[in-house]
Design a protein around this motif. Sequence first.
Motif, mmCIF file in Angstrom:
data_model
loop_
_atom_site.group_PDB
_atom_site.id
_atom_site.type_symbol
_atom_site.label_atom_id
_atom_site.label_comp_id
_atom_site.label_asym_id
_atom_site.label_seq_id
_atom_site.Cartn_x
_atom_site.Cartn_y
_atom_site.Cartn_z
ATOM 1 N N GLY A 472 71.373 -11.946 8.860
ATOM 2 C CA GLY A 472 71.919 -13.299 8.714
ATOM 3 C C GLY A 472 72.459 -13.798 10.151
ATOM 4 O O GLY A 472 73.315 -13.148 10.974
ATOM 5 N N LYS A 473 72.323 -15.052 10.366
ATOM 6 C CA LYS A 473 72.934 -15.723 11.610
ATOM 7 C C LYS A 473 73.187 -17.078 11.204
ATOM 8 O O LYS A 473 72.601 -17.893 10.598
ATOM 9 C CB LYS A 473 71.883 -15.714 12.617
ATOM 10 N N GLN A 474 74.288 -17.619 11.927
ATOM 11 C CA GLN A 474 74.727 -19.049 11.521
ATOM 12 C C GLN A 474 74.390 -19.835 12.721
ATOM 13 O O GLN A 474 74.363 -19.448 14.010
ATOM 14 C CB GLN A 474 76.504 -19.224 11.836
ATOM 15 N N LEU A 475 73.300 -20.878 12.476
ATOM 16 C CA LEU A 475 72.762 -21.752 13.284
ATOM 17 C C LEU A 475 73.562 -22.962 13.681
ATOM 18 O O LEU A 475 73.562 -23.313 14.904
ATOM 19 C CB LEU A 475 71.430 -22.105 12.991
ATOM 20 N N LEU A 476 74.200 -23.491 12.716
ATOM 21 C CA LEU A 476 74.861 -24.607 12.848
ATOM 22 C C LEU A 476 76.206 -24.776 12.011
ATOM 23 O O LEU A 476 76.259 -24.122 11.062
ATOM 24 C CB LEU A 476 74.013 -25.901 12.449
ATOM 25 N N ASP A 477 77.291 -25.531 12.709
ATOM 26 C CA ASP A 477 78.687 -25.744 11.925
ATOM 27 C C ASP A 477 79.224 -26.854 12.620
ATOM 28 O O ASP A 477 79.729 -26.644 13.652
ATOM 29 C CB ASP A 477 79.354 -24.459 12.081
ATOM 30 N N PHE A 478 79.292 -28.134 11.823
ATOM 31 C CA PHE A 478 79.611 -29.259 12.368
ATOM 32 C C PHE A 478 80.204 -30.197 11.381
ATOM 33 O O PHE A 478 79.716 -29.968 9.941
ATOM 34 C CB PHE A 478 78.630 -29.841 13.446
ATOM 35 N N ASN A 479 80.724 -31.319 11.555
ATOM 36 C CA ASN A 479 81.213 -32.176 10.690
ATOM 37 C C ASN A 479 80.396 -33.511 10.993
ATOM 38 O O ASN A 479 80.150 -34.037 12.222
ATOM 39 C CB ASN A 479 82.665 -32.474 10.672
ATOM 40 N N ASP A 480 79.868 -34.021 9.765
ATOM 41 C CA ASP A 480 79.132 -35.468 10.257
ATOM 42 C C ASP A 480 80.098 -36.625 9.995
ATOM 43 O O ASP A 480 81.400 -36.534 10.139
ATOM 44 C CB ASP A 480 78.032 -35.403 8.763
ATOM 45 N N THR A 481 79.435 -37.834 10.215
ATOM 46 C CA THR A 481 80.102 -38.985 10.339
ATOM 47 C C THR A 481 80.993 -39.238 9.119
ATOM 48 O O THR A 481 82.056 -39.942 9.006
ATOM 49 C CB THR A 481 79.258 -40.057 10.607
ATOM 50 N N MET A 482 80.560 -38.582 8.065
ATOM 51 C CA MET A 482 81.461 -38.885 6.706
ATOM 52 C C MET A 482 82.633 -37.859 6.710
ATOM 53 O O MET A 482 83.445 -37.987 5.760
ATOM 54 C CB MET A 482 80.576 -38.605 5.727
ATOM 55 N N GLY A 483 82.853 -36.841 7.821
ATOM 56 C CA GLY A 483 83.805 -35.970 7.507
ATOM 57 C C GLY A 483 83.375 -34.761 7.030
ATOM 58 O O GLY A 483 84.414 -33.757 6.542
ATOM 59 N N ASP A 484 82.259 -34.562 6.076
ATOM 60 C CA ASP A 484 81.876 -33.210 5.471
ATOM 61 C C ASP A 484 81.366 -32.330 6.554
ATOM 62 O O ASP A 484 80.809 -32.472 7.655
ATOM 63 C CB ASP A 484 80.512 -33.630 4.965
ATOM 64 N N ARG A 485 81.657 -31.053 6.190
ATOM 65 C CA ARG A 485 81.252 -29.873 7.184
ATOM 66 C C ARG A 485 79.968 -29.219 6.519
ATOM 67 O O ARG A 485 79.860 -29.218 5.531
ATOM 68 C CB ARG A 485 82.335 -28.787 6.870
ATOM 69 N N ILE A 486 78.862 -29.415 7.652
ATOM 70 C CA ILE A 486 77.617 -29.026 7.319
ATOM 71 C C ILE A 486 77.480 -27.715 7.992
ATOM 72 O O ILE A 486 77.591 -27.275 9.386
ATOM 73 C CB ILE A 486 76.459 -30.056 7.859
ATOM 74 N N GLN A 487 77.057 -26.509 7.460
ATOM 75 C CA GLN A 487 76.507 -25.376 7.908
ATOM 76 C C GLN A 487 75.343 -24.872 7.518
ATOM 77 O O GLN A 487 74.881 -25.047 6.451
ATOM 78 C CB GLN A 487 77.703 -24.294 7.392
ATOM 79 N N VAL A 488 74.565 -24.402 8.395
ATOM 80 C CA VAL A 488 73.156 -24.003 8.179
ATOM 81 C C VAL A 488 73.152 -22.322 8.809
ATOM 82 O O VAL A 488 73.519 -21.985 9.897
ATOM 83 C CB VAL A 488 72.129 -24.765 9.044
ATOM 84 N N PHE A 489 72.826 -21.518 7.899
ATOM 85 C CA PHE A 489 72.506 -20.411 8.332
ATOM 86 C C PHE A 489 70.949 -19.648 7.958
ATOM 87 O O PHE A 489 70.448 -20.338 6.934
ATOM 88 C CB PHE A 489 73.446 -19.230 7.312
ATOM 89 N N LEU A 490 70.686 -18.775 8.969
ATOM 90 C CA LEU A 490 69.411 -18.202 8.754
ATOM 91 C C LEU A 490 69.477 -16.772 8.079
ATOM 92 O O LEU A 490 70.272 -15.919 8.272
ATOM 93 C CB LEU A 490 68.650 -17.907 9.934
#
Length: 491
Positions: A472-490
């Motif tokens: 596995g690998k984490q591709l993305l980890d950021f906060n959107d404009t609503m303040g929610d944390r968005i994480q995307v893993f392969l």
Amino acid sequence: MSCVLQQQYPQVGSRDCSSCFNVSSSPSNLTFGSRLHQRSLTLPHKSNASPFRTTRILAAYSGDSAPPPESPAKALRRILELPGVHQGPACFDGLSAKLVERAGFQYCFTSGFSISAARLGLPDTGFLSYGEMVDQGQQITQAVSIPVIGDGDNGYGNAMNVKRTVKGYIRAGFAGILLEDQVSPKACGHTQGRKVVSREEAVMRIKAAVDARKESGSDIVIVARSDSRQAVSLEEALWRSRAFADAGADVLFIDALASKEEMKAFCGVYPLVPKMANMLEGGGKTPILNPLELEEVGYKLVAYPLSLIGVSIQAMQDALAAIRGGRIPPPGSMPSFEEVKEVLGFNSYYEEEKRYYSNSSQLSSERLASSVYSLQGTSKNAEPKDQSPQDPIVEVITPEVYNNYGADGFKDSFSGIWSRKLRIKITGRDGFEKLDVRIPAGFLDGITNIVPALGGVNIKELLNEAADEMGGKQLLDFNDTMGDRIQVFLE
């Protein structure tokens, strides 16, 4: 049910003998033999003298198919024949019309005032065109099963334009059309500066409407309106009403009558011709009477033109003020999400949709997008969560095996991604998990439907860079404009 003929003579057939007559939903409108054909049948007749002798009887039948549904115009004419006064709130779109029907009203009007407000955000001063009114009207008539009387304004031109307008409203599904004698541009009859065309032109508009109805083979109800009470005088309005009835109008209407006495004088014109009242809410020129008072005066139809658009404006203003203040509208000021879905027909849609399910049916990306914050992802290591009965659960179904090759049969760096999965996890700023779902890693076309915040990210490039990495690998980890944390893993 079976009739005596079927009991005595089974060979007549097993068709329900209720087809021999038509019974309306109202006990007072019981009609027999309507829309039926007749034929002679030769039936065996039992007799002591002879085993069989034939007797010719007349039987009514309706054919193998059900009779055609009642036309909107015929339904409206049936209402006009019923005793009492009949209330018709004015709608402005499919949703407001649907709410009128759900509230139990037998018919409704369209309001040019309200349509101009809702569709254009402009005053009712002649901005709406014939094409816009027909388009809006068709959406309204298709949303409901009750008859709808359409606001035809002044016919949008001369007598030839009136004919086109009437024919267009017939095709749009209207049960009736309301035509007035204002000049162009027309406006609300309770506003200042009303002007009307000449007597001759006003009467000619109604004659043209009657001709258009006849040429179309329709029985659309023609409601003739005069605005001459405010533009000229009460006497002029009464004269025009008589002339409109003589020209073939089905219902008469004088807008902006100024007193109960004037209303009585109007209803005294051709008493057998139905009259329409306009109860302009919030301060019009006509006094507001309750239905019993209107019936006593002599009215048959009564319109309420501003109730729905008026309360909608107020409700939206209140909601916006709450949102602006950092709150949401209080529960008592709006329906629940479940109630909204019921009004709009989601539940009926889902029930009907089941009829067309197939074994290969899969959840579409659109369904995923519409349920993004209601999705409950599942994994082997996930702990069970408390789930209230009201919270929707959507199961995401993904294939377990993917083709490692491209469409041409050759392996490339990206085609291998289909054998792996993307895990998308959204954690709210309050720390609670909103989404945890796994989808095929090659499902790039639909990923932004699930998480719109990923619309500006080149996911394919990130996947290409990680295609050859195992595990596995984490591709993305950021906060959107609503303040929610968005994480995307392969994975």
